[in-house]
Design an enzyme around this catalytic site. Structure first.
Site, PDB file in Angstrom:
ATOM      1  N   HIS A 148       0.833  -1.216   0.000  1.00 31.09           N
ATOM      2  CA  HIS A 148       0.000   0.000   0.000  1.00 31.09           C
ATOM      3  C   HIS A 148       0.861   1.257   0.000  1.00 31.09           C
ATOM      4  CE1 HIS A 148      -3.156  -2.808   1.044  1.00 31.09           C
ATOM      5  NE2 HIS A 148      -2.579  -3.108   2.190  1.00 31.09           N
TER       6      HIS A 148
ATOM      7  N   HIS B 294       2.088   8.968   0.958  1.00 29.01           N
ATOM      8  CA  HIS B 294       0.984   8.806  -0.001  1.00 29.01           C
ATOM      9  C   HIS B 294       1.325   9.744  -1.151  1.00 29.01           C
ATOM     10  CE1 HIS B 294      -1.588   6.882   3.151  1.00 29.01           C
ATOM     11  NE2 HIS B 294      -0.860   7.652   3.947  1.00 29.01           N
TER      12      HIS B 294
HETATM   13  C1  LIG Z   1      -4.470  -2.299  13.963  1.00 32.83           C
HETATM   14  C2  LIG Z   1      -3.360  -2.228  12.969  1.00 32.83           C
HETATM   15  C3  LIG Z   1      -3.337  -0.900  12.263  1.00 32.83           C
HETATM   16  C4  LIG Z   1      -2.320  -0.925  11.137  1.00 32.83           C
HETATM   17  N1  LIG Z   1      -2.487   0.259  10.316  1.00 32.83           N
HETATM   18  C5  LIG Z   1      -1.376   1.131  10.403  1.00 32.83           C
HETATM   19  C6  LIG Z   1      -1.663   2.505   9.867  1.00 32.83           C
HETATM   20  C7  LIG Z   1      -0.966   3.544  10.437  1.00 32.83           C
HETATM   21  C8  LIG Z   1      -1.164   4.840   9.970  1.00 32.83           C
HETATM   22  C9  LIG Z   1      -2.058   5.090   8.926  1.00 32.83           C
HETATM   23  S1  LIG Z   1      -2.288   6.735   8.370  1.00 32.83           S
HETATM   24  N2  LIG Z   1      -2.278   6.746   6.776  1.00 32.83           N
HETATM   25  O1  LIG Z   1      -3.607   7.149   8.821  1.00 32.83           O
HETATM   26  O2  LIG Z   1      -1.177   7.508   8.880  1.00 32.83           O
HETATM   27  C10 LIG Z   1      -2.768   4.058   8.347  1.00 32.83           C
HETATM   28  C11 LIG Z   1      -2.566   2.734   8.824  1.00 32.83           C
HETATM   29 ZN   LIG Z   2      -0.718   7.599   5.916  1.00 32.28          ZN
END
Ligand SMILES: CCCCNCc1ccc(S(N)(=O)=O)cc1
Ligand SMILES: [Zn+2]
Length: 262
Positions: free
Chosen positions: A64, A96
């Protein structure tokens, strides 16, 4: 294990609500920030970022984004102040970005998009024992969002873009020690802050967002290196370039965005 999701036509942001109903929740991220509607809060302390003893571990492609992870078993690298009641530990940072330079950031400012957005992810280790536990709690995470705009090359970003060839494919991991993300911060730490969520599934409403108003600059060449990353694993038939891995702005639903500056 979570349902497969992505940024394509079938599995992209408009479809996420089918597996993650919280996608239509009341504190979703990102949002469009309208400076004139933000509430200046003179009592907001400055953000305090202490990364001096941070320990970066590796850089990886999770299918991703590209992620740099840190040692987080103690308070060696933390963010505090601003809207935060506790110190939050640095866990990872990632990016991103778009396919061309028309968009790429997740937050927007009066509708303006940037070519990319850097997220430094921190968790509340005072109140929670693990990142996973914190990631599901309303005050569990603090993400520092930094806009990246087109310009001349960023002196220190090249350390990252020069390492991207090592993690071209989904699932690849490479050693990435000795990197201090303090060098990626803009000179001015004035910020907007609001209660929000993860911008990717599971979309937990657990993030206190701190979005810096001053962007950092990234060059064309550096952006091209992000775009040579792939969403796909080495063994997959179809090679899909990793780009446009951003969620569009979500409804504010009555939330107040506070500003640390007039
Ligand atoms: C329960 C496990 C969650 C994993 N997900 C990580 C994660 C961290 C930060 C962001 S973001 N893009 O909002 O900074 C998205 C996803
Ligand atoms: Zn992010």
């Amino acid at each position: 294990t979570g349902h497969k999701w992505g940024y394509g036509e079938e599995d992209g942001p408009s479809a996420w609500h089918k597996s993650y109903p919280i996608a239509q929740g009341t504190r979703q991220s990102p949002i469009n920030i309208v400076p004139e509607e933000a509430v200046y809060d003179s009592r907001l302390p400055a953000i305090s970022i202490n990364y001096d003893n941070c320990t970066s571990l590796n850089i990886s492609n999770n299918g991703h984004s590209v992620v740099v992870e840190f040692e987080d078993m103690d308070d060696r690298s933390v963010i505090q102040g601003g809207p935060l009641e506790n110190a939050y530990r640095l866990k990872q940072f990632h990016f991103h970005w778009g396919g061309k330079d028309c968009d790429g950031s997740e937050h927007t400012v009066s509708g303006k998009t940037y070519v990319s957005e850097l997220h430094l992810v921190h968790w509340n280790a005072v109140r929670y024992r693990t990142f996973g536990e914190a990631a599901a709690a309303p005050d569990g995470l603090a993400v520092l969002g930094i806009f990246m705009e087109k310009g001349d090359g960023h002196g220190d970003l090249h350390t990252i873009t020069d390492a991207l060839y090592m993690v071209k494919f989904k699932g690849s991991v490479a050693n990435f020690k000795g990197f201090n993300p303090k060098c990626l911060l803009p000179s001015n730490l004035k910020f907007w802050t609001y209660p929000g969520s993860l911008t990717t599934p599971p979309l937990h409403e657990s993030v206190t967002w701190i979005v810096l108003a001053e962007p950092i600059r990234v060059s064309d060449k550096q952006m091209a290196k992000f775009r040579m990353l792939l969403f796909s694993a080495e063994e997959e038939e179809q090679r899909k370039r990793m780009e446009n891995n951003f969620r569009p702005p979500q409804p504010l639903k009555g939330r107040t965005v506070r500003a640390s500056f007039k």
